[in-house]
Design a protein around this motif. Structure first.
Motif, PDB file in Angstrom:
ATOM      1  N   PHE A 218       0.847  -1.191   0.000  1.00 55.05           N
ATOM      2  CA  PHE A 218       0.000   0.000   0.000  1.00 55.05           C
ATOM      3  C   PHE A 218       0.885   1.244   0.000  1.00 55.05           C
ATOM      4  CE2 PHE A 218      -2.082  -3.446   2.183  1.00 55.05           C
ATOM      5  CZ  PHE A 218      -3.375  -3.447   1.670  1.00 55.05           C
ATOM      6  N   ASP A 219       0.420   2.283  -0.678  1.00 51.57           N
ATOM      7  CA  ASP A 219       1.115   3.571  -0.625  1.00 51.57           C
ATOM      8  C   ASP A 219       0.848   4.260   0.711  1.00 51.57           C
ATOM      9  OD1 ASP A 219       2.336   3.578  -3.128  1.00 51.57           O
ATOM     10  OD2 ASP A 219       0.580   4.459  -4.114  1.00 51.57           O
ATOM     11  N   VAL A 220       1.858   4.951   1.216  1.00 52.94           N
ATOM     12  CA  VAL A 220       1.658   5.842   2.352  1.00 52.94           C
ATOM     13  C   VAL A 220       0.884   7.063   1.869  1.00 52.94           C
ATOM     14  CG1 VAL A 220       2.835   7.365   3.991  1.00 52.94           C
ATOM     15  CG2 VAL A 220       3.725   5.063   3.556  1.00 52.94           C
ATOM     16  N   ALA A 221      -0.147   7.439   2.602  1.00 56.74           N
ATOM     17  CA  ALA A 221      -0.939   8.612   2.234  1.00 56.74           C
ATOM     18  C   ALA A 221      -0.159   9.876   2.603  1.00 56.74           C
ATOM     19  CB  ALA A 221      -2.283   8.588   2.956  1.00 56.74           C
ATOM     20  N   GLY A 222       0.048  10.736   1.645  1.00 56.94           N
ATOM     21  CA  GLY A 222       0.786  11.957   1.924  1.00 56.94           C
ATOM     22  C   GLY A 222       2.286  11.740   1.860  1.00 56.94           C
ATOM     23  N   ALA A 223       3.024  12.656   2.492  1.00 59.41           N
ATOM     24  CA  ALA A 223       4.483  12.602   2.463  1.00 59.41           C
ATOM     25  C   ALA A 223       5.007  11.418   3.273  1.00 59.41           C
ATOM     26  CB  ALA A 223       5.061  13.907   3.013  1.00 59.41           C
ATOM     27  N   ALA A 224       6.136  10.897   2.839  1.00 56.14           N
ATOM     28  CA  ALA A 224       6.758   9.782   3.561  1.00 56.14           C
ATOM     29  C   ALA A 224       7.173  10.245   4.950  1.00 56.14           C
ATOM     30  CB  ALA A 224       7.966   9.278   2.791  1.00 56.14           C
ATOM     31  N   PRO A 225       6.884   9.474   5.983  1.00 56.92           N
ATOM     32  CA  PRO A 225       7.276   9.864   7.343  1.00 56.92           C
ATOM     33  C   PRO A 225       8.774   9.729   7.551  1.00 56.92           C
ATOM     34  CG  PRO A 225       6.321   7.670   7.361  1.00 56.92           C
ATOM     35  CD  PRO A 225       6.164   8.190   5.957  1.00 56.92           C
ATOM     36  N   SER A 226       9.282  10.369   8.579  1.00 61.37           N
ATOM     37  CA  SER A 226      10.721  10.298   8.876  1.00 61.37           C
ATOM     38  C   SER A 226      11.094   8.986   9.548  1.00 61.37           C
ATOM     39  CB  SER A 226      11.124  11.470   9.775  1.00 61.37           C
ATOM     40  OG  SER A 226      10.391  11.443  10.996  1.00 61.37           O
ATOM     41  N   SER A 227      10.099   8.290  10.099  1.00 64.85           N
ATOM     42  CA  SER A 227      10.334   6.990  10.713  1.00 64.85           C
ATOM     43  C   SER A 227       9.161   6.079  10.383  1.00 64.85           C
ATOM     44  CB  SER A 227      10.481   7.118  12.229  1.00 64.85           C
ATOM     45  OG  SER A 227      10.613   5.846  12.842  1.00 64.85           O
ATOM     46  N   LEU A 228       9.454   4.830  10.052  1.00 64.67           N
ATOM     47  CA  LEU A 228       8.391   3.879   9.744  1.00 64.67           C
ATOM     48  C   LEU A 228       8.876   2.491  10.153  1.00 64.67           C
ATOM     49  CD1 LEU A 228       5.545   3.697   8.705  1.00 64.67           C
ATOM     50  CD2 LEU A 228       6.426   3.460   6.378  1.00 64.67           C
ATOM     51  N   ALA A 229       8.644   2.170  11.419  1.00 62.75           N
ATOM     52  CA  ALA A 229       9.073   0.888  11.968  1.00 62.75           C
ATOM     53  C   ALA A 229       8.311  -0.259  11.321  1.00 62.75           C
ATOM     54  CB  ALA A 229       8.852   0.870  13.481  1.00 62.75           C
ATOM     55  N   THR A 230       8.854  -1.453  11.431  1.00 59.07           N
ATOM     56  CA  THR A 230       8.094  -2.635  11.038  1.00 59.07           C
ATOM     57  C   THR A 230       7.029  -2.903  12.099  1.00 59.07           C
ATOM     58  OG1 THR A 230       9.523  -4.214  12.178  1.00 59.07           O
ATOM     59  CG2 THR A 230      10.146  -3.585   9.940  1.00 59.07           C
ATOM     60  N   LEU A 231       6.092  -3.765  11.760  1.00 54.66           N
ATOM     61  CA  LEU A 231       4.984  -4.051  12.668  1.00 54.66           C
ATOM     62  C   LEU A 231       4.738  -5.549  12.760  1.00 54.66           C
ATOM     63  CD1 LEU A 231       2.439  -3.219  14.348  1.00 54.66           C
ATOM     64  CD2 LEU A 231       1.194  -3.145  12.169  1.00 54.66           C
ATOM     65  N   GLN A 232       4.582  -6.031  13.986  1.00 54.42           N
ATOM     66  CA  GLN A 232       4.000  -7.341  14.251  1.00 54.42           C
ATOM     67  C   GLN A 232       2.845  -7.101  15.221  1.00 54.42           C
ATOM     68  OE1 GLN A 232       7.854  -9.478  15.301  1.00 54.42           O
ATOM     69  NE2 GLN A 232       6.706 -11.122  14.298  1.00 54.42           N
ATOM     70  N   ASP A 233       1.648  -7.402  14.772  1.00 56.48           N
ATOM     71  CA  ASP A 233       0.459  -7.111  15.571  1.00 56.48           C
ATOM     72  C   ASP A 233      -0.253  -8.410  15.933  1.00 56.48           C
ATOM     73  OD1 ASP A 233      -1.823  -6.176  16.764  1.00 56.48           O
ATOM     74  OD2 ASP A 233      -2.677  -5.297  14.933  1.00 56.48           O
ATOM     75  N   SER A 234      -0.135  -8.806  17.179  1.00 52.79           N
ATOM     76  CA  SER A 234      -0.883  -9.965  17.683  1.00 52.79           C
ATOM     77  C   SER A 234      -1.886  -9.530  18.744  1.00 52.79           C
ATOM     78  CB  SER A 234       0.085 -11.003  18.263  1.00 52.79           C
ATOM     79  OG  SER A 234       0.854 -10.454  19.324  1.00 52.79           O
ATOM     80  N   SER A 235      -2.231  -8.236  18.725  1.00 52.65           N
ATOM     81  CA  SER A 235      -3.110  -7.680  19.753  1.00 52.65           C
ATOM     82  C   SER A 235      -4.565  -8.082  19.557  1.00 52.65           C
ATOM     83  CB  SER A 235      -3.013  -6.154  19.761  1.00 52.65           C
ATOM     84  OG  SER A 235      -3.579  -5.601  18.582  1.00 52.65           O
ATOM     85  N   GLY A 236      -4.969  -8.303  18.319  1.00 54.44           N
ATOM     86  CA  GLY A 236      -6.371  -8.530  18.022  1.00 54.44           C
ATOM     87  C   GLY A 236      -7.212  -7.266  18.071  1.00 54.44           C
TER      88      GLY A 236
END
Length: 365
Positions: A218-236
């Motif tokens: 997916f494209d980032v909406a708007g300008a690219a952020p200065s930081s974009l960490a990876t994500l692992q989401d097991s929160s539900g």
């Protein structure tokens, strides 16, 4: 027929490329056989997650070794190969992961609050549940890695499919491809889904389970952020129990996947296209709920086979048969530098570390 090069590597995914690169750096001649596009199978896509957290502490320590090698590789290949943005994990297991990583030297992992989470991952919806930052993690720039390694290989890369791998009994390994026959002193098989069939020709039955997977970009909406960490989401918290994501090198795209697989049909060679489509649609729905900083219209898909071992999704092992080594596992991109180094040492006459033998069940969940 005379030996063409010292070592044959079958498969130009990330593990095969890492093995060949390590061999070349050690001054060992190598030929890499690849039927398709290098890095185009299980290694396909712009990015991967580098993380230290694993249920098996041995694999976490192995990841520390790989992280150091990723830095060394970056210096040699002239590119940043792993971002410095960190790896974020969400969910009830965060504290357990932090406690486990506290026992592993060289890892900076800590709990973060909602404010730092928003800073590290500004595309994420508001979330005040448990969150962790692995500061040494980040997005592996997979396409750049593959491009640079293939460039280094040069003429050592042979575009042909391997039918058989056979020790000759005379100290060499015969490789038969679609258009040639060659002999090498040693062979390393890291052919993903094709590894089990080549092993079968050696009289080995590897406990590899095949399935299919889809990852959506997916494209980032708007300008690219200065930081974009990876994500692992097991929160539900956003409707899915296991999601992962990583950024492109310029942070303008984010590749998102639901950590589920589509089973292989009874024929052992195909999957249900509707099941793949359903998984992709669930990924889009997750993005709409969880990642409002992305444009929810997909801009890319990666469809690939995955190979897992019975003791865990992060499981990895190496089988030896005379002067042939065969490696299998899943989620191996982050471990490729250390794993490729071990395989290169083995091919050059070294010994296989006990932790990588199948009986060790490295990556046991």
């Amino acid at each position: 027929m005379a030996t063409r090069t010292d070592v044959a590597v079958i498969g130009a995914g990330i593990v095969g490329l890492a093995t060949a690169y390590s061999l070349q750096r050690a001054g060992v001649s190598v030929t890499v056989y690849e039927a398709g596009e290098p890095g185009g199978g299980q290694s396909a896509g712009d990015s991967r997650i580098f993380r230290h957290a694993h249920a098996d502490p041995r694999l976490a320590r192995f990841a520390v070794r790989s992280r150091g090698l990723w830095r060394e590789w970056g210096d040699d290949l002239g590119a940043e190969l792993v971002s410095l943005d960190g790896a974020v994990a969400l969910g009830p297991g965060v504290d357990e992961k932090i406690d486990a990583l506290a026992e592993v030297d060289g890892v900076d992992a800590r709990r973060i609050d909602a404010a730092e989470l928003a800073e590290r991952l500004p595309i994420l919806a508001s979330h005040d549940g448990p969150a962790m930052l692995d500061a040494g993690g980040g997005s592996i720039h997979a396409s750049i890695v593959v491009e640079r390694l293939v460039s280094r290989l040069g003429d050592a890369l042979v575009r042909d499919h391997v039918l058989t791998v056979r020790p000759t009994g005379a100290g060499t390994v015969e490789i038969r491809t679609g258009t040639r026959r060659a002999e090498h002193a040693y062979a390393v098989v890291c052919a993903g889904r094709g590894t089990a069939s080549l092993a079968h020709g050696l009289g080995l039955s590897l406990p590899i389970r095949n399935a299919a997977h889809v990852r959506v970009s997916f494209d980032v909406a708007g300008a690219a952020p200065s930081s974009l960490a990876t994500l692992q989401d097991s929160s539900g918290a956003f409707g899915e129990a296991a999601v992962y994501a990583a950024a492109s090198v310029d942070r303008t795209r984010y590749g998102v996947g639901i950590a589920e697989e589509v089973p292989v049909n009874d024929d052992g060679r195909s999957v249900d296209p509707d099941a793949l489509q359903g998984l992709a649609e669930r990924t889009v729905a997750y993005v709409r709920r969880a990642l409002p900083g992305l444009d929810p219209a997909p801009v890319g898909h990666v469809h690939c086979w995955v190979t897992t071992l019975p003791w865990g999704d992060d499981g990895v092992a190496v089988w030896e048969h005379e002067n042939v080594a065969l490696v299998a596992g899943h989620n191996l991109f982050k471990q490729a530098p250390a794993l490729g180094g071990v395989l290169a040492e083995l091919a050059a006459g070294g010994a296989l570390p006990d932790e990588l033998r199948p009986s060790a069940r490295l990556g046991h969940a």
